[in-house]
Design a protein around this motif. Structure first.
Motif, mmCIF file in Angstrom:
data_model
loop_
_atom_site.group_PDB
_atom_site.id
_atom_site.type_symbol
_atom_site.label_atom_id
_atom_site.label_comp_id
_atom_site.label_asym_id
_atom_site.label_seq_id
_atom_site.Cartn_x
_atom_site.Cartn_y
_atom_site.Cartn_z
ATOM 1 N N MET A 187 0.844 -1.201 0.000
ATOM 2 C CA MET A 187 0.000 0.000 0.000
ATOM 3 C C MET A 187 0.884 1.258 0.000
ATOM 4 N N THR A 188 1.936 1.239 0.788
ATOM 5 C CA THR A 188 2.861 2.377 0.875
ATOM 6 C C THR A 188 3.562 2.619 -0.462
ATOM 7 N N ILE A 189 4.032 1.520 -1.071
ATOM 8 C CA ILE A 189 4.791 1.635 -2.327
ATOM 9 C C ILE A 189 3.889 2.056 -3.489
ATOM 10 N N SER A 190 2.719 1.430 -3.593
ATOM 11 C CA SER A 190 1.913 1.574 -4.813
ATOM 12 C C SER A 190 0.746 2.551 -4.686
ATOM 13 N N GLY A 191 0.340 2.804 -3.441
ATOM 14 C CA GLY A 191 -0.850 3.626 -3.251
ATOM 15 C C GLY A 191 -2.145 2.838 -3.431
ATOM 16 N N PHE A 192 -2.016 1.524 -3.624
ATOM 17 C CA PHE A 192 -3.212 0.677 -3.778
ATOM 18 C C PHE A 192 -3.242 -0.417 -2.713
ATOM 19 N N GLN A 193 -4.452 -0.837 -2.359
ATOM 20 C CA GLN A 193 -4.572 -2.078 -1.590
ATOM 21 C C GLN A 193 -4.263 -3.223 -2.546
ATOM 22 N N ILE A 194 -3.687 -4.285 -2.017
ATOM 23 C CA ILE A 194 -3.359 -5.445 -2.867
ATOM 24 C C ILE A 194 -4.622 -5.992 -3.553
ATOM 25 N N GLU A 195 -5.764 -5.908 -2.857
ATOM 26 C CA GLU A 195 -7.027 -6.388 -3.446
ATOM 27 C C GLU A 195 -7.383 -5.622 -4.726
ATOM 28 N N GLU A 196 -7.132 -4.302 -4.717
ATOM 29 C CA GLU A 196 -7.456 -3.483 -5.905
ATOM 30 C C GLU A 196 -6.613 -3.919 -7.095
ATOM 31 N N THR A 197 -5.342 -4.210 -6.825
ATOM 32 C CA THR A 197 -4.438 -4.644 -7.892
ATOM 33 C C THR A 197 -4.882 -5.991 -8.453
ATOM 34 N N ILE A 198 -5.193 -6.925 -7.566
ATOM 35 C CA ILE A 198 -5.642 -8.257 -8.013
ATOM 36 C C ILE A 198 -6.895 -8.115 -8.873
ATOM 37 N N ASP A 199 -7.775 -7.243 -8.433
ATOM 38 C CA ASP A 199 -9.020 -6.979 -9.139
ATOM 39 C C ASP A 199 -8.756 -6.488 -10.563
ATOM 40 N N ARG A 200 -7.778 -5.589 -10.696
ATOM 41 C CA ARG A 200 -7.482 -5.019 -12.011
ATOM 42 C C ARG A 200 -6.653 -5.940 -12.890
ATOM 43 N N GLU A 201 -5.740 -6.674 -12.248
ATOM 44 C CA GLU A 201 -4.728 -7.401 -13.023
ATOM 45 C C GLU A 201 -5.109 -8.846 -13.360
ATOM 46 N N THR A 202 -6.086 -9.395 -12.668
ATOM 47 C CA THR A 202 -6.459 -10.792 -12.925
ATOM 48 C C THR A 202 -7.970 -10.876 -13.119
ATOM 49 N N SER A 203 -8.440 -12.045 -13.529
ATOM 50 C CA SER A 203 -9.885 -12.190 -13.744
ATOM 51 C C SER A 203 -10.318 -13.628 -13.493
ATOM 52 N N GLY A 204 -11.615 -13.837 -13.495
ATOM 53 C CA GLY A 204 -12.162 -15.193 -13.418
ATOM 54 C C GLY A 204 -11.837 -15.913 -12.117
ATOM 55 N N ASP A 205 -11.654 -17.239 -12.230
ATOM 56 C CA ASP A 205 -11.448 -18.073 -11.034
ATOM 57 C C ASP A 205 -10.153 -17.736 -10.306
ATOM 58 N N LEU A 206 -9.107 -17.378 -11.070
ATOM 59 C CA LEU A 206 -7.838 -17.018 -10.421
ATOM 60 C C LEU A 206 -8.033 -15.779 -9.549
ATOM 61 N N GLU A 207 -8.711 -14.780 -10.088
ATOM 62 C CA GLU A 207 -8.956 -13.552 -9.315
ATOM 63 C C GLU A 207 -9.698 -13.872 -8.019
ATOM 64 N N LYS A 208 -10.742 -14.678 -8.128
ATOM 65 C CA LYS A 208 -11.537 -15.019 -6.937
ATOM 66 C C LYS A 208 -10.696 -15.749 -5.901
ATOM 67 N N LEU A 209 -9.837 -16.658 -6.365
ATOM 68 C CA LEU A 209 -9.000 -17.429 -5.442
ATOM 69 C C LEU A 209 -7.931 -16.542 -4.792
ATOM 70 N N LEU A 210 -7.284 -15.687 -5.588
ATOM 71 C CA LEU A 210 -6.281 -14.775 -5.017
ATOM 72 C C LEU A 210 -6.921 -13.858 -3.966
ATOM 73 N N LEU A 211 -8.102 -13.327 -4.289
ATOM 74 C CA LEU A 211 -8.798 -12.449 -3.334
ATOM 75 C C LEU A 211 -9.171 -13.205 -2.059
ATOM 76 N N ALA A 212 -9.619 -14.444 -2.215
ATOM 77 C CA ALA A 212 -9.978 -15.251 -1.040
ATOM 78 C C ALA A 212 -8.744 -15.492 -0.160
ATOM 79 N N VAL A 213 -7.606 -15.787 -0.801
ATOM 80 C CA VAL A 213 -6.369 -16.010 -0.037
ATOM 81 C C VAL A 213 -5.992 -14.739 0.731
ATOM 82 N N VAL A 214 -6.036 -13.585 0.055
ATOM 83 C CA VAL A 214 -5.690 -12.315 0.705
ATOM 84 C C VAL A 214 -6.637 -12.044 1.882
#
Length: 318
Positions: free
Chosen positions: A211-238
């Motif tokens: 968050m400090t480095i990028s100005g984004f929450q990691i969830e926002e990045t995952i949301d933008r950078e991935t999609s579908g089942d992978l996105e859902k799984l990464l978000l669930a892990v976070v």
């Protein structure tokens, strides 16, 4: 020590409970009230003792009787409560990968939220009960980066929580930043490796640093950078790294929000967490959704199914 709503019932008498259940289901009509009261107020170990006493006394299988006497969602809930705790997750995963189509939602929910020790246990039980290797079954039914992250989680090799190395925190946060926001396209491998193998306390620090480095929450990045089942799984892990009870509070909320109810998810979470952390889940629910879990169940369900769920819920937080 647990934060469950269901604990061992005392004074407990397996024979008396078995007799009461037989009486409730014998002859014409069923006394659902007795069935739901007994099964939601005894813990899983006690339910297994009741099933055993039931067979000894009457030569009948309690689960078979429940299936023939009850119907619909209420039946599903009562039968789920009777499943031995150690087999619950393995059974849910087996059904998620059985037949045509895979239920990615179940794979995501279970593998993102269980501890490494729990995952090891699930794999062992799966092998004993179904004479099959869970990892082989899952890789046969999934593909791509989603499959890879599932396989990483199935290894259950997350680093132990033994202090945090700030230099490594900085390094991981930079790697994630470069793999996502700074890159044309996304280097999913980096997300999979870091989120799937680092310790919980380490990753919490990485999320702050990110968050400090990028100005984004990691969830926002995952949301933008991935999609579908992978996105859902990464978000669930976070979300589970941040807080398992908050993750389940959200899961329960969305199982009931809007038109229709996802009863399979509602039942699975209420049953599987009732002896672990349902009190914490209730607290997170109240904090994050401006209403209590109890109220939402009350509004969204009906009949004996509702009564049983409310008993499992164990109280209102308003």
């Amino acid at each position: 020590y647990t934060r469950g709503t269901v604990t061992a019932f005392a004074p407990f008498d397996a024979r008396a409970d078995a007799e009461a259940l037989r009486k409730a289901m014998k002859g014409l009509g069923t006394d659902e009230e007795t069935v739901l009261t007994i099964l939601t107020t005894r813990n899983n170990a006690q339910r297994q003792e009741i099933a055993s006493a039931f067979k000894t006394l009457f030569g009948r299988d309690l689960v078979d009787d429940l299936k023939s006497e009850l119907t619909g969602k209420f039946e599903t809930l009562m039968v789920s409560l009777m499943r031995p705790a150690y087999i619950f997750d393995a059974h849910a995963l087996k059904h998620a990968i059985k037949g045509a189509g895979t239920n990615e939602k179940v794979l995501t929910e279970i593998l993102a939220s269980r501890t490494p020790a729990e995952v090891q246990n699930i794999k062992q039980v799966y092998l004993q009960e179904y004479e099959a290797n869970l990892e082989d079954k899952i890789t046969g039914e999934t593909s791509g980066h989603f499959q890879r992250l599932l396989v990483v989680l199935l290894q259950a090799n997350r680093d132990p929580d033994v202090g945090v190395d700030e230099a490594l925190v900085e390094q991981d946060a930079q790697v994630l930043f470069r793999a996502g926001e700074l890159k044309w396209g996304t280097d999913e491998e980096k997300f999979i490796t870091i989120l799937g193998t680092r310790s919980v306390s380490h990753l919490r620090r990485v999320f702050d640093k990110y968050m400090t480095i990028s100005g984004f929450q990691i969830e926002e990045t995952i949301d933008r950078e991935t999609s579908g089942d992978l996105e859902k799984l990464l978000l669930a892990v976070v979300k589970c790294i941040r807080s398992v009870p908050a993750y389940f509070a959200e899961t329960l909320y969305y199982s009931m929000k809007g038109a229709g109810t996802d009863d399979d998810t509602l039942i699975r979470v209420m049953v599987s967490r009732s002896e672990i952390d349902l009190l914490d889940i209730r607290r997170e629910f109240r904090k994050n959704f401006a209403k209590s879990l109890y109220q939402m169940i009350q509004k969204d369900t009906s009949g004996d199914y509702r009564k049983a769920l409310l008993l499992l819920c164990g109280g209102d937080d308003d």
